[in-house]
Scaffold this motif. Structure first.
Motif, PDB file in Angstrom:
ATOM      1  N   GLU A 108       0.932  -1.178  -0.325  1.00 22.75           N
ATOM      2  CA  GLU A 108      -0.095  -0.074   0.257  1.00 22.75           C
ATOM      3  C   GLU A 108       0.485   1.160   0.462  1.00 22.75           C
ATOM      4  O   GLU A 108       1.037   2.129  -0.839  1.00 22.75           O
ATOM      5  N   ALA A 109       1.936   1.035   0.405  1.00 21.11           N
ATOM      6  CA  ALA A 109       3.112   2.361   0.776  1.00 21.11           C
ATOM      7  C   ALA A 109       3.948   2.264  -0.249  1.00 21.11           C
ATOM      8  O   ALA A 109       4.208   3.500  -0.809  1.00 21.11           O
ATOM      9  N   GLY A 110       4.093   1.032  -1.341  1.00 24.47           N
ATOM     10  CA  GLY A 110       4.144   1.363  -2.801  1.00 24.47           C
ATOM     11  C   GLY A 110       5.768   1.124  -2.643  1.00 24.47           C
ATOM     12  O   GLY A 110       6.566   1.214  -3.793  1.00 24.47           O
ATOM     13  N   GLU A 111       6.491   0.586  -1.646  1.00 22.80           N
ATOM     14  CA  GLU A 111       7.163  -0.052  -1.625  1.00 22.80           C
ATOM     15  C   GLU A 111       7.579  -1.381  -2.249  1.00 22.80           C
ATOM     16  O   GLU A 111       8.612  -1.655  -3.041  1.00 22.80           O
ATOM     17  N   TYR A 112       6.921  -2.141  -2.340  1.00 23.35           N
ATOM     18  CA  TYR A 112       6.679  -2.933  -3.423  1.00 23.35           C
ATOM     19  C   TYR A 112       5.451  -2.909  -4.883  1.00 23.35           C
ATOM     20  O   TYR A 112       4.115  -2.550  -3.490  1.00 23.35           O
ATOM     21  N   ARG A 113       6.191  -2.566  -5.309  1.00 22.61           N
ATOM     22  CA  ARG A 113       4.494  -2.116  -6.784  1.00 22.61           C
ATOM     23  C   ARG A 113       4.950  -3.007  -7.580  1.00 22.61           C
ATOM     24  O   ARG A 113       4.853  -4.332  -7.384  1.00 22.61           O
ATOM     25  N   PRO A 114       2.607  -3.209  -8.260  1.00 23.05           N
ATOM     26  CA  PRO A 114       3.130  -3.954  -9.018  1.00 23.05           C
ATOM     27  C   PRO A 114       4.071  -4.534  -9.651  1.00 23.05           C
ATOM     28  O   PRO A 114       4.607  -4.662 -10.182  1.00 23.05           O
ATOM     29  N   GLY A 115       4.358  -6.318 -10.208  1.00 24.33           N
ATOM     30  CA  GLY A 115       4.827  -6.647 -10.895  1.00 24.33           C
ATOM     31  C   GLY A 115       6.210  -6.947  -9.909  1.00 24.33           C
ATOM     32  O   GLY A 115       6.698  -8.146 -10.918  1.00 24.33           O
ATOM     33  N   GLN A 116       6.272  -6.337  -8.684  1.00 22.88           N
ATOM     34  CA  GLN A 116       7.693  -6.385  -8.354  1.00 22.88           C
ATOM     35  C   GLN A 116       7.644  -7.638  -7.407  1.00 22.88           C
ATOM     36  O   GLN A 116       6.387  -8.543  -7.165  1.00 22.88           O
ATOM     37  N   ARG A 117       8.692  -8.235  -7.372  1.00 24.63           N
ATOM     38  CA  ARG A 117       8.803 -10.019  -6.892  1.00 24.63           C
ATOM     39  C   ARG A 117       9.065  -9.423  -5.464  1.00 24.63           C
ATOM     40  O   ARG A 117       9.232  -8.260  -5.205  1.00 24.63           O
ATOM     41  N   LEU A 118       8.944 -10.398  -4.657  1.00 23.06           N
ATOM     42  CA  LEU A 118       8.410 -10.727  -2.624  1.00 23.06           C
ATOM     43  C   LEU A 118       9.435 -11.310  -2.598  1.00 23.06           C
ATOM     44  O   LEU A 118      10.039 -11.824  -3.273  1.00 23.06           O
ATOM     45  N   PRO A 119      10.007 -10.649  -1.476  1.00 21.72           N
ATOM     46  CA  PRO A 119      11.435 -10.898  -1.211  1.00 21.72           C
ATOM     47  C   PRO A 119      11.120 -12.573  -0.762  1.00 21.72           C
ATOM     48  O   PRO A 119      10.010 -13.294  -0.739  1.00 21.72           O
ATOM     49  N   ALA A 120      11.714 -13.311  -1.367  1.00 25.15           N
ATOM     50  CA  ALA A 120      12.022 -15.153  -0.600  1.00 25.15           C
ATOM     51  C   ALA A 120      11.840 -15.171   0.948  1.00 25.15           C
ATOM     52  O   ALA A 120      11.803 -14.993   1.541  1.00 25.15           O
ATOM     53  N   GLU A 121      10.810 -16.532   0.642  1.00 24.57           N
ATOM     54  CA  GLU A 121      10.365 -17.054   2.517  1.00 24.57           C
ATOM     55  C   GLU A 121      11.884 -16.923   3.141  1.00 24.57           C
ATOM     56  O   GLU A 121      11.551 -16.873   4.295  1.00 24.57           O
ATOM     57  N   SER A 122      13.098 -17.647   2.382  1.00 22.61           N
ATOM     58  CA  SER A 122      14.456 -16.804   3.419  1.00 22.61           C
ATOM     59  C   SER A 122      14.314 -16.215   4.631  1.00 22.61           C
ATOM     60  O   SER A 122      14.969 -16.212   5.190  1.00 22.61           O
ATOM     61  N   ASP A 123      13.493 -15.062   3.169  1.00 21.01           N
ATOM     62  CA  ASP A 123      14.686 -13.026   3.937  1.00 21.01           C
ATOM     63  C   ASP A 123      13.642 -13.077   4.415  1.00 21.01           C
ATOM     64  O   ASP A 123      14.153 -12.390   5.680  1.00 21.01           O
ATOM     65  N   TYR A 124      12.001 -13.582   4.509  1.00 21.50           N
ATOM     66  CA  TYR A 124      11.308 -13.271   5.849  1.00 21.50           C
ATOM     67  C   TYR A 124      11.509 -13.760   6.973  1.00 21.50           C
ATOM     68  O   TYR A 124      11.919 -13.217   8.600  1.00 21.50           O
ATOM     69  N   VAL A 125      12.281 -15.224   6.984  1.00 22.74           N
ATOM     70  CA  VAL A 125      12.166 -16.369   7.876  1.00 22.74           C
ATOM     71  C   VAL A 125      13.481 -15.331   8.884  1.00 22.74           C
ATOM     72  O   VAL A 125      13.773 -15.156  10.067  1.00 22.74           O
ATOM     73  N   ALA A 126      14.722 -14.863   7.639  1.00 16.54           N
ATOM     74  CA  ALA A 126      16.320 -14.520   8.324  1.00 16.54           C
ATOM     75  C   ALA A 126      15.789 -13.284   9.457  1.00 16.54           C
ATOM     76  O   ALA A 126      15.726 -12.992  10.279  1.00 16.54           O
TER      77      ALA A 126
END
Length: 148
Positions: A32-50
Motif C-alpha cells: 500500500e505504501a508503494g515499497e512493493y510495486r505491481p509486478g515486483q517480486r517479493l523477497p524469498a520466504e527465507s528472507d522473511y524468516v531471517a
C-alpha cells in the motif's frame, strides 16, 4: 520479548494476533505504501524468516492470506505483487442483475485473474450472462436504472 520491526510496525511473537497475520499486515503495508510495486517480486520466504526470526510456515501462511486477498500472485519462482490492470467500465441494461462469486479454476485462467479475486456475473434481462473480473470492472447502470 523479541520484536522485529518495519517502520512503526513490529512482529511480536507474544501478541494475541498470530505471527503470520502480523507478517501479512507488514507486507500489505509495504504494498500500500508503494515499497512493493505491481509486478515486483517479493523477497524469498527465507528472507522473511531471517529478517523477522519467524518460521517458514508462518511466512507461507502470510503469503496465502495475501494471495487470498488478491494482492499477490504466487508462481513457480516465488510471489509478486499483482498488477490489477486497468479498470474497464461496463454498462448494464435496466433490469440486469449483478452477482459476485469466486471463479472456478477454468474461469480464473480464462479471465486471467489471480487466486482470491472474485468475478462479477452480469445477467442481462434477455438471459445473456457475462463474467467479469471484479478487481478491474466498473459497473455503470443506465440512467433509467439509477432513477428507480
Amino acid at each position: 520479548m523479541l520484536l522485529r520491526s518495519f517502520g512503526a510496525m513490529t512482529i511480536d511473537p507474544s501478541a494475541d494476533r498470530p505471527v503470520y497475520k502480523q507478517l501479512a499486515d507488514l507486507i500489505r503495508a509495504r504494498i500500500e505504501a508503494g515499497e512493493y510495486r505491481p509486478g515486483q517480486r517479493l523477497p524469498a520466504e527465507s528472507d522473511y524468516v531471517a529478517e523477522y526470526g519467524i518460521s517458514r510456515d508462518s511466512v507461507r501462511r502470510a503469503i496465502a492470506v495475501l494471495r487470498g486477498e488478491g494482492l499477490i500472485v504466487t508462481e513457480l519462482r516465488g510471489s509478486r505483487v499483482r498488477d490489477a490492470g486497468e479498470a474497464v467500465t461496463v454498462p448494464i441494461a435496466p433490469g440486469a442483475q449483478v452477482t459476485a462469486r469466486m471463479p472456478t479454476e477454468p474461469e480464473r485462467r480464462q479471465l486471467g485473474i489471480a487466486e482470491g479475486v472474485p468475478i462479477l456475473v452480469v445477467t442481462e434481462p434477455d438471459g445473456e450472462t457475462r463474467k467479469l473480473p471484479a478487481d478491474r470492472t466498473i459497473i455503470e447502470a443506465s440512467k433509467e436504472q439509477q432513477e428507480v
